[in-house]
Design a protein around this motif. Structure first.
Motif, PDB file in Angstrom:
ATOM      1  N   ASP A 280       0.830  -1.206   0.000  1.00 27.50           N
ATOM      2  CA  ASP A 280       0.000   0.000   0.000  1.00 27.50           C
ATOM      3  C   ASP A 280       0.861   1.251   0.000  1.00 27.50           C
ATOM      4  O   ASP A 280       1.869   1.328   0.716  1.00 27.50           O
ATOM      5  N   PHE A 281       0.445   2.212  -0.797  1.00 25.35           N
ATOM      6  CA  PHE A 281       1.027   3.548  -0.758  1.00 25.35           C
ATOM      7  C   PHE A 281       0.056   4.446   0.006  1.00 25.35           C
ATOM      8  O   PHE A 281      -1.117   4.550  -0.350  1.00 25.35           O
ATOM      9  N   LYS A 282       0.517   5.059   1.096  1.00 25.28           N
ATOM     10  CA  LYS A 282      -0.342   5.907   1.924  1.00 25.28           C
ATOM     11  C   LYS A 282      -0.180   7.372   1.536  1.00 25.28           C
ATOM     12  O   LYS A 282       0.904   7.931   1.650  1.00 25.28           O
ATOM     13  N   TRP A 283      -1.266   7.973   1.051  1.00 25.62           N
ATOM     14  CA  TRP A 283      -1.228   9.401   0.765  1.00 25.62           C
ATOM     15  C   TRP A 283      -1.454  10.191   2.043  1.00 25.62           C
ATOM     16  O   TRP A 283      -0.686  11.045   2.428  1.00 25.62           O
ATOM     17  N   THR A 284      -2.535   9.878   2.700  1.00 27.61           N
ATOM     18  CA  THR A 284      -2.848  10.436   4.012  1.00 27.61           C
ATOM     19  C   THR A 284      -3.492   9.318   4.810  1.00 27.61           C
ATOM     20  O   THR A 284      -3.584   8.183   4.354  1.00 27.61           O
ATOM     21  N   ASN A 285      -3.966   9.652   5.996  1.00 31.81           N
ATOM     22  CA  ASN A 285      -4.684   8.651   6.787  1.00 31.81           C
ATOM     23  C   ASN A 285      -6.007   8.267   6.148  1.00 31.81           C
ATOM     24  O   ASN A 285      -6.607   7.273   6.516  1.00 31.81           O
ATOM     25  N   GLY A 286      -6.467   9.100   5.209  1.00 27.03           N
ATOM     26  CA  GLY A 286      -7.772   8.852   4.603  1.00 27.03           C
ATOM     27  C   GLY A 286      -7.740   8.274   3.213  1.00 27.03           C
ATOM     28  O   GLY A 286      -8.781   8.073   2.613  1.00 27.03           O
ATOM     29  N   SER A 287      -6.564   8.010   2.655  1.00 30.90           N
ATOM     30  CA  SER A 287      -6.534   7.465   1.312  1.00 30.90           C
ATOM     31  C   SER A 287      -5.320   6.576   1.129  1.00 30.90           C
ATOM     32  O   SER A 287      -4.304   6.717   1.801  1.00 30.90           O
ATOM     33  N   SER A 288      -5.417   5.644   0.199  1.00 33.11           N
ATOM     34  CA  SER A 288      -4.299   4.750  -0.076  1.00 33.11           C
ATOM     35  C   SER A 288      -4.372   4.251  -1.509  1.00 33.11           C
ATOM     36  O   SER A 288      -5.397   4.313  -2.166  1.00 33.11           O
ATOM     37  N   TYR A 289      -3.241   3.745  -1.983  1.00 31.44           N
ATOM     38  CA  TYR A 289      -3.121   3.177  -3.319  1.00 31.44           C
ATOM     39  C   TYR A 289      -2.651   1.750  -3.125  1.00 31.44           C
ATOM     40  O   TYR A 289      -1.507   1.517  -2.734  1.00 31.44           O
ATOM     41  N   SER A 290      -3.535   0.770  -3.329  1.00 33.36           N
ATOM     42  CA  SER A 290      -3.243  -0.627  -3.003  1.00 33.36           C
ATOM     43  C   SER A 290      -2.799  -1.388  -4.244  1.00 33.36           C
ATOM     44  O   SER A 290      -3.529  -1.462  -5.227  1.00 33.36           O
ATOM     45  N   LEU A 291      -1.600  -1.962  -4.193  1.00 29.40           N
ATOM     46  CA  LEU A 291      -1.062  -2.723  -5.312  1.00 29.40           C
ATOM     47  C   LEU A 291      -1.444  -4.190  -5.187  1.00 29.40           C
ATOM     48  O   LEU A 291      -1.403  -4.772  -4.111  1.00 29.40           O
ATOM     49  N   LYS A 292      -1.806  -4.793  -6.315  1.00 29.75           N
ATOM     50  CA  LYS A 292      -2.140  -6.201  -6.314  1.00 29.75           C
ATOM     51  C   LYS A 292      -0.898  -7.064  -6.113  1.00 29.75           C
ATOM     52  O   LYS A 292       0.218  -6.656  -6.406  1.00 29.75           O
ATOM     53  N   LYS A 293      -1.108  -8.297  -5.628  1.00 30.20           N
ATOM     54  CA  LYS A 293       0.003  -9.217  -5.417  1.00 30.20           C
ATOM     55  C   LYS A 293       0.569  -9.718  -6.738  1.00 30.20           C
ATOM     56  O   LYS A 293       1.743 -10.064  -6.826  1.00 30.20           O
ATOM     57  N   SER A 294      -0.279  -9.787  -7.775  1.00 29.74           N
ATOM     58  CA  SER A 294       0.184 -10.267  -9.073  1.00 29.74           C
ATOM     59  C   SER A 294      -0.637  -9.621 -10.178  1.00 29.74           C
ATOM     60  O   SER A 294      -1.737  -9.103  -9.939  1.00 29.74           O
ATOM     61  N   ASN A 295      -0.090  -9.633 -11.391  1.00 33.89           N
ATOM     62  CA  ASN A 295      -0.824  -9.100 -12.532  1.00 33.89           C
ATOM     63  C   ASN A 295      -0.368  -9.800 -13.800  1.00 33.89           C
ATOM     64  O   ASN A 295       0.680 -10.447 -13.847  1.00 33.89           O
ATOM     65  N   PHE A 296      -1.172  -9.663 -14.833  1.00 30.66           N
ATOM     66  CA  PHE A 296      -0.910 -10.301 -16.122  1.00 30.66           C
ATOM     67  C   PHE A 296      -0.887  -9.238 -17.210  1.00 30.66           C
ATOM     68  O   PHE A 296      -1.706  -8.324 -17.214  1.00 30.66           O
ATOM     69  N   SER A 297       0.080  -9.348 -18.118  1.00 36.81           N
ATOM     70  CA  SER A 297       0.201  -8.379 -19.203  1.00 36.81           C
ATOM     71  C   SER A 297       0.713  -9.078 -20.455  1.00 36.81           C
ATOM     72  O   SER A 297       1.055 -10.267 -20.434  1.00 36.81           O
TER      73      SER A 297
END
Length: 211
Positions: free
Chosen positions: A132-149
């Motif tokens: 997770d990337f935390k912008w503030t205590n009220g928002s976050s950017y959650s990265l998936k464990k895996s992805n396909f491309s």
């Protein structure tokens, strides 16, 4: 993180075992740059300064059909982008992953020691960085464990060892969720949330050396 590395190299090891009788089997090292294109559907974010890099072992071999071959790699891949919110605050979102691209390639010879080729194939990515990337205590950017491309590109080989290539990597799944919470949305202090999606596409320029 160790489990991901082990799984990645076991997968390549199994592939190498099945390729034992392949023609022109070559091992090498590959490195390059990502020019990352992170598309955010939420209007409160703006994307700028996209960049990244990757490096790791690679292998290629020829198929019985003239000109056809396969290459694969296990790469440590880093992608980042600076984003700004409505308050013009700027942060960097960073994604670290192990990627395993497997490409079918078609080569046209330019003499005994050079060729040009086109390639395309699937790629699997496994997140080994922060979840997770935390912008503030009220928002976050959650990265998936895996992805396909999927990759598609072209390149050339000189002196039978040095390879330069460029490709576009297209994400076929959502790689992250953007969650935006507005704590001041009503007088009662209720938190109202909305969720946006992002796709992590990129142009990639790579240099490889095969032994």
């Amino acid at each position: 993180m160790k489990k991901v590395f082990i799984l990645a190299f076991l997968a390549l090891g199994m592939m190498f075992a099945n390729m034992a009788n392949a023609q022109g089997l070559k091992f090498g090292l590959k490195a390059g740059l990502n020019v990352t294109d992170i598309h955010l559907s939420s209007e409160v974010f703006d994307k700028t300064n996209r960049a990244g890099w990757f490096a790791g072992p690679t292998v290629k071999f020829s198929l019985p059909l003239l000109g056809l071959g396969v290459d694969a790699a296990a790469l440590y891949d880093v992608r980042s982008a600076k984003v700004a919110n409505t308050k013009l605050e700027e942060r960097t979102i960073k994604q670290e992953q192990i990627t395993i691209p497997v490409n079918l390639r078609y080569s046209i010879g330019l003499g005994s020691s050079a060729n040009i080729f086109v390639f395309a194939g699937p790629q699997w990515g496994f997140n080994v960085g922060d979840k997770d990337f935390k912008w503030t205590n009220g928002s976050s950017y959650s990265l998936k464990k895996s992805n396909f491309s999927v990759n598609a590109g072209l390149g050339f080989t000189v002196l039978n060892h040095l390879q330069v290539s460029a490709n576009y990597n297209v994400a076929f799944g959502k790689t992250a969720d953007v969650k935006i919470l507005d704590a001041l949305s009503d007088a009662a202090g209720q938190i109202v949330g909305s969720k946006g999606k992002s796709r992590n596409n990129s142009w990639q320029i790579a240099l490889a050396y095969y032994f």
